[in-house]
Enzyme design. Structure first.
Site, PDB file in Angstrom:
ATOM      1  N   SER A  27     -26.389 -12.043  50.373  1.00 33.37           N
ATOM      2  CA  SER A  27     -27.105 -12.489  49.177  1.00 33.37           C
ATOM      3  C   SER A  27     -26.423 -11.875  47.972  1.00 33.37           C
ATOM      4  O   SER A  27     -25.715 -10.860  48.101  1.00 33.37           O
ATOM      5  CB  SER A  27     -28.556 -11.994  49.247  1.00 33.37           C
ATOM      6  OG  SER A  27     -29.220 -12.180  48.009  1.00 33.37           O
TER       7      SER A  27
ATOM      8  N   TYR B  20     -35.252  -5.894  51.097  1.00 30.71           N
ATOM      9  CA  TYR B  20     -34.287  -7.005  51.100  1.00 30.71           C
ATOM     10  C   TYR B  20     -32.943  -6.542  50.528  1.00 30.71           C
ATOM     11  O   TYR B  20     -31.885  -6.806  51.102  1.00 30.71           O
ATOM     12  CB  TYR B  20     -34.862  -8.155  50.266  1.00 30.71           C
ATOM     13  CG  TYR B  20     -34.099  -9.454  50.362  1.00 30.71           C
ATOM     14  CD1 TYR B  20     -34.350 -10.361  51.387  1.00 30.71           C
ATOM     15  CD2 TYR B  20     -33.136  -9.787  49.421  1.00 30.71           C
ATOM     16  CE1 TYR B  20     -33.662 -11.565  51.464  1.00 30.71           C
ATOM     17  CE2 TYR B  20     -32.438 -10.981  49.491  1.00 30.71           C
ATOM     18  CZ  TYR B  20     -32.702 -11.873  50.519  1.00 30.71           C
ATOM     19  OH  TYR B  20     -32.012 -13.056  50.595  1.00 30.71           O
TER      20      TYR B  20
HETATM   21  P1  NAD Z   1     -35.636 -20.260  55.167  1.00 37.57           P
HETATM   22  O1  NAD Z   1     -36.960 -19.576  55.134  1.00 37.57           O
HETATM   23  O2  NAD Z   1     -35.530 -21.694  54.802  1.00 37.57           O
HETATM   24  O3  NAD Z   1     -34.951 -20.080  56.590  1.00 37.57           O
HETATM   25  C1  NAD Z   1     -34.996 -18.852  57.275  1.00 37.57           C
HETATM   26  C2  NAD Z   1     -34.712 -19.122  58.728  1.00 37.57           C
HETATM   27  O4  NAD Z   1     -34.811 -17.874  59.453  1.00 37.57           O
HETATM   28  C3  NAD Z   1     -35.710 -20.079  59.371  1.00 37.57           C
HETATM   29  O5  NAD Z   1     -35.048 -20.897  60.300  1.00 37.57           O
HETATM   30  C4  NAD Z   1     -36.668 -19.125  60.085  1.00 37.57           C
HETATM   31  O6  NAD Z   1     -37.336 -19.732  61.168  1.00 37.57           O
HETATM   32  C5  NAD Z   1     -35.692 -18.085  60.546  1.00 37.57           C
HETATM   33  N1  NAD Z   1     -36.315 -16.827  60.950  1.00 37.57           N
HETATM   34  C6  NAD Z   1     -37.161 -16.050  60.244  1.00 37.57           C
HETATM   35  N2  NAD Z   1     -37.544 -15.003  60.988  1.00 37.57           N
HETATM   36  C7  NAD Z   1     -36.933 -15.136  62.190  1.00 37.57           C
HETATM   37  C8  NAD Z   1     -36.915 -14.364  63.377  1.00 37.57           C
HETATM   38  N3  NAD Z   1     -37.633 -13.241  63.507  1.00 37.57           N
HETATM   39  N4  NAD Z   1     -36.178 -14.801  64.414  1.00 37.57           N
HETATM   40  C9  NAD Z   1     -35.460 -15.951  64.317  1.00 37.57           C
HETATM   41  N5  NAD Z   1     -35.420 -16.717  63.220  1.00 37.57           N
HETATM   42  C10 NAD Z   1     -36.155 -16.296  62.165  1.00 37.57           C
HETATM   43  O7  NAD Z   1     -34.698 -19.360  54.243  1.00 37.57           O
HETATM   44  P2  NAD Z   1     -33.251 -19.577  53.614  1.00 37.57           P
HETATM   45  O8  NAD Z   1     -33.412 -19.474  52.159  1.00 37.57           O
HETATM   46  O9  NAD Z   1     -32.549 -20.732  54.206  1.00 37.57           O
HETATM   47  O10 NAD Z   1     -32.567 -18.205  54.079  1.00 37.57           O
HETATM   48  C11 NAD Z   1     -31.523 -18.127  54.994  1.00 37.57           C
HETATM   49  C12 NAD Z   1     -30.721 -16.859  54.708  1.00 37.57           C
HETATM   50  O11 NAD Z   1     -30.151 -16.950  53.401  1.00 37.57           O
HETATM   51  C13 NAD Z   1     -31.554 -15.589  54.735  1.00 37.57           C
HETATM   52  O12 NAD Z   1     -30.820 -14.550  55.338  1.00 37.57           O
HETATM   53  C14 NAD Z   1     -31.750 -15.296  53.259  1.00 37.57           C
HETATM   54  O13 NAD Z   1     -31.954 -13.933  53.005  1.00 37.57           O
HETATM   55  C15 NAD Z   1     -30.442 -15.778  52.693  1.00 37.57           C
HETATM   56  N6  NAD Z   1     -30.473 -16.061  51.260  1.00 37.57           N
HETATM   57  C16 NAD Z   1     -31.316 -17.015  50.764  1.00 37.57           C
HETATM   58  C17 NAD Z   1     -31.322 -17.243  49.399  1.00 37.57           C
HETATM   59  C18 NAD Z   1     -32.209 -18.269  48.762  1.00 37.57           C
HETATM   60  O14 NAD Z   1     -32.338 -18.277  47.543  1.00 37.57           O
HETATM   61  N7  NAD Z   1     -32.822 -19.159  49.516  1.00 37.57           N
HETATM   62  C19 NAD Z   1     -30.496 -16.500  48.557  1.00 37.57           C
HETATM   63  C20 NAD Z   1     -29.648 -15.556  49.102  1.00 37.57           C
HETATM   64  C21 NAD Z   1     -29.652 -15.339  50.467  1.00 37.57           C
END
Ligand code: NAD
Length: 264
Positions: free
Chosen positions: A146, A159
């Site tokens: 991130s 986080y």
């Molecule tokens: P999201 O909530 O759409 O997806 C998260 C995924 O992780 C889902 O498939 C969920 O089922 C899975 N998950 C959660 N807990 C779990 C567990 N215990 N075991 C297995 N799977 C699990 O979120 P996203 O925004 O697509 O995030 C994906 C990654 O990107 C994360 O690591 C997040 O920190 C990172 N990220 C997101 C953003 C943003 O703005 N959306 C920004 C920077 C980084």
């Protein structure tokens, strides 16, 4: 299926939704066999499996329900991927959760869960997948970190700590694998339009007494200079580039896809 990833197997954690699903679909369209993982309503998981399966030319993509907070389940997921799909050539550690709170009120169990899912799971998955990659002389590890892996914000202690840890883990693994045909890189997204990030808009609107639109541009995207969401397809394209044919010298990097956030 033809494509630049034909013959490759990819395991993408947290790929039932958001960024992980977009990466999984992108790899499948490029000819990879992809194993999905993540939680969600049965209908949503079925939809993700059908979408990625269609790109693979099968009815449904393989799926592991492993809980990324449980090391034994992570190991089992990687072993299953190798046994059933013939390897784990590309590992994308993407599963992640968020909790926003001042540190004095931050629940201990949320701290533990975020560190386990966002950081420790990457260690266990890499440890399980790396021997097979080394044996093949080719592998790609991508840790979805991130902008919060490079800079901090208040109220996101767990986080920010986890994501800084992911960037450090990425660099250390990159040095260990440098002569093996394997690379390890992090992608550092800014705010991406996914359920995880969209869930932060409403509480901000309520806290500041403004519309959700204003909460998005003035508060959530305060430091994202474009004032626009990053789209999941843009992250998937970065993840595609890192596994592409000319990516072997990109190792240990933290690739920002953040609209200029950390340039400030
Ligand atoms: P999201 O909530 O759409 O997806 C998260 C995924 O992780 C889902 O498939 C969920 O089922 C899975 N998950 C959660 N807990 C779990 C567990 N215990 N075991 C297995 N799977 C699990 O979120 P996203 O925004 O697509 O995030 C994906 C990654 O990107 C994360 O690591 C997040 O920190 C990172 N990220 C997101 C953003 C943003 O703005 N959306 C920004 C920077 C980084």
């Amino acid at each position: 299926m033809a494509g630049s990833l034909a013959g490759r197997v990819a395991l993408v954690t947290g790929s039932t939704s958001g960024i992980g699903l977009a990466i999984a679909a992108r790899y499948a369209r490029e000819g990879a066999k992809v194993m999905l993982n993540g939680f969600g309503k049965p209908d949503d998981i079925a939809r993700a499996r059908a979408e990625v399966g269609a790109a693979m030319g099968v009815a449904e993509a393989p799926y592991s329900p492993a809980d990324m907070s449980k090391p034994a389940e992570i190991r089992e997921m990687v072993q299953r991927c190798i046994a059933e799909l013939g390897g784990c050539d590309i590992l994308v550690d993407n599963a992640g959760i968020q909790h926003v709170s001042p540190i004095e009120d931050f629940p201990d169990e949320q701290w533990d869960r975020i560190i386990a899912i966002n950081l420790v799971s990457n260690f266990h998955a890499i440890k399980a997948a790396l021997p097979g990659m080394k044996a093949k002389g080719w592998g790609r590890i991508i840790n979805v970190a991130s902008a919060h892996g490079l800079v901090a914000s208040p109220f996101k202690t767990a986080y920010v700590a986890a994501k800084h840890g992911v960037v450090g883990l990425t660099k250390s693994v990159a040095l260990e694998v440098a002569r093996t045909g394997v690379t390890c890189n992090a992608i550092c997204p800014g705010f991406v339009r996914t359920p995880l990030a969209e869930a932060q808009v409403k509480p901000l609107a309520e806290k500041h007494g403004v519309s959700e639109e204003k909460a998005l541009t003035d508060y959530l995207l305060e430091r994202q200079p474009t004032k626009k969401w990053v789209e999941v397809e843009e992250i998937a394209e970065a993840a595609m580039f890192l596994v592409g044919p000319n990516s072997g010298s990109i190792n240990g990097s933290a690739l920002s896809v953040d609209g200029g956030w950390i340039a400030q």
